[in-house]
Scaffold this active site. Structure first.
Site, PDB file in Angstrom:
ATOM      1  N   TYR A 119       0.786  -1.224   0.000  1.00  0.00           N
ATOM      2  CA  TYR A 119       0.000   0.000   0.000  1.00  0.00           C
ATOM      3  C   TYR A 119       0.823   1.283   0.000  1.00  0.00           C
ATOM      4  CZ  TYR A 119      -3.967  -3.028   0.474  1.00  0.00           C
ATOM      5  OH  TYR A 119      -4.916  -3.995   0.236  1.00  0.00           O
ATOM      6  N   PHE A 405     -11.081  -3.498  10.537  1.00  0.00           N
ATOM      7  CA  PHE A 405     -12.284  -3.364   9.735  1.00  0.00           C
ATOM      8  C   PHE A 405     -12.056  -3.961   8.354  1.00  0.00           C
ATOM      9  CE2 PHE A 405      -9.872   0.611   9.911  1.00  0.00           C
ATOM     10  CZ  PHE A 405      -9.575   0.822   8.580  1.00  0.00           C
TER      11      PHE A 405
END
Length: 405
Positions: A119, A405
């Site tokens: 990322y 999450f």
């Protein structure tokens, strides 16, 4: 690449399961994921009739330095099937998603990474860490502070106590950068307890801490029993432990240290400035470890920097590089203090040069600009600018992500 429709959700989630190793979630957890899905924020990439890649986001509020709750996109469910790797699918999906986040007016995108190296190239910088501890409760005395005997501890049903625990959690959110203001449904994540996920532990337990009839803290945990010829030496696996004051916090840990038939307490993902190592006599017996947690990607540099407050007055021009979201690239003048900030484009000479990734790492105060400069990732262009900005970007408490999450 298309938005997801509810009729396609099961096939979409099956693709996600396959991409993450093929181990299906327990039915209870899968049902919960479906319940919290924001269908208009989920993406599917198809090859013919087959879903070959997935992605999406959740809407959260994120506490930033100064206590402000900033709307953010919680990036999630990112996967590409092995048959479609190295075709630019992930890059196209990330570009589409960040454009959408920008158009929604969210200044930050955040995520947790299964593979952190992926990322950084999309501008995400690690912004928080989680502290893991496995504490030897045989050799260490239980935490104790004056007043703990005045805290009433009560075992209660984990599901029934969700509203009480959520009230405690909500009071803590404004006080620590990185905490998530949860949307409806997310309060149940902490009490999901499928038997298939217990890995030898017993059922989930919850203890409430009360003072004068008010719930001021809680701990959720499960015990893994273990015996050998010398006797019992089970482990208490703590999922969450939260309290509104230090005395209640110590009382909860004293309880967890004293559970019968156990010899250790293990917990992961705590703040790096957690008090527990200072509540015991020997930190070596705590087996401390760190792991990265939340990654932050400024999607609107000006809005993100203006949204937080600064520990000391700061006046600095930042030269920001951002090839992936070019609307961020260029020079930004940041003026701020503990009361507020402004950040506007400027043509003035830059004081510091960095990429949007480093800005994400420094944003919550968890990693200093000076440390990033030491790694060659921030350049000081005006003498003294680095020290001043490092101090201003700092946080009095360590930023912390309370759950994934």
């Amino acid at each position: 690449m298309q938005p997801l429709r509810w009729a396609e959700w099961d096939a979409w989630f099956d693709t996600l399961d396959v991409a993450f190793g093929g181990v299906a979630d327990a039915p209870e957890r899968r049902a919960w994921w479906r319940e919290v899905t924001e269908i208009d924020r989920m993406l599917a990439v198809r090859d013919g009739a087959d879903t070959v890649a997935t992605g999406g986001a959740f809407s959260f509020g994120l506490t930033v330095p100064g206590g402000v709750e900033l709307p953010v996109a919680g990036v999630t469910a990112v996967s590409v099937l092995p048959t479609h790797r190295r075709r630019g699918v992930l890059r196209s999906m990330m570009r589409h998603q960040l454009t959408d986040v920008h158009e929604r007016g969210e200044a930050l995108a955040v995520l947790t990474a299964s593979e952190p190296a992926i990322y950084g190239r999309f501008g995400y910088g690690v912004a928080t860490q989680g502290l893991a501890m496995t504490v030897d409760t045989v050799r260490l005395a239980a935490p104790d502070l004056p007043g703990v005997d005045g805290v009433r501890l009560r075992l209660a049903d984990p599901v029934a106590t969700v509203p009480d625990c959520e009230r405690v959690y909500a009071q803590l959110v404004p006080d620590r950068p990185g905490m998530l203001a949860r949307r409806p449904g997310w309060e149940r994540q902490g009490v999901l307890d499928p038997e298939s996920e217990r890995d030898g532990a017993g059922m989930l337990q919850c203890v409430l801490a009360e003072v004068d009839g008010e719930v001021r803290g809680y701990a959720r945990y499960a015990v893994t029993p273990e015996w050998d010829r010398s006797g019992p030496h089970g482990q208490v696996n703590v999922r969450q432990v939260e309290a509104l004051d230090t005395v209640v916090y110590a009382a909860l840990w004293r309880y967890l240290f004293g559970i019968d038939l156990t010899a250790s307490v293990a917990v992961r993902g705590r703040p790096v400035d957690d008090p527990l190592p200072h509540l015991v006599a020997d930190q070596r017996r705590c087996q401390l470890g760190l792991q990265e947690a939340l990654f932050i990607r400024p999607v609107d540099v000006g809005a993100a920097l203006a949204a937080r407050m600064y520990r000391t007055p700061v006046e600095v021009v930042l030269e920001v590089a951002d090839d992936f979201c070019p609307w961020n690239a260029g020079r930004w003048r940041l003026s701020g203090d503990e009361k507020g900030a402004a950040c506007e484009r400027t043509s003035d000479p830059a004081d510091l040069a960095l990429s949007v990734r480093e800005l994400g790492s420094a944003y919550l105060g968890g990693f200093s600009l000076a440390a990033l400069a030491g790694a060659g990732r921030v350049r000081e262009l005006r003498p003294g600018a680095l020290a001043a900005a490092t101090l201003a970007f700092g946080s009095d408490v360590a930023p912390w992500l309370p759950h994934g999450f």
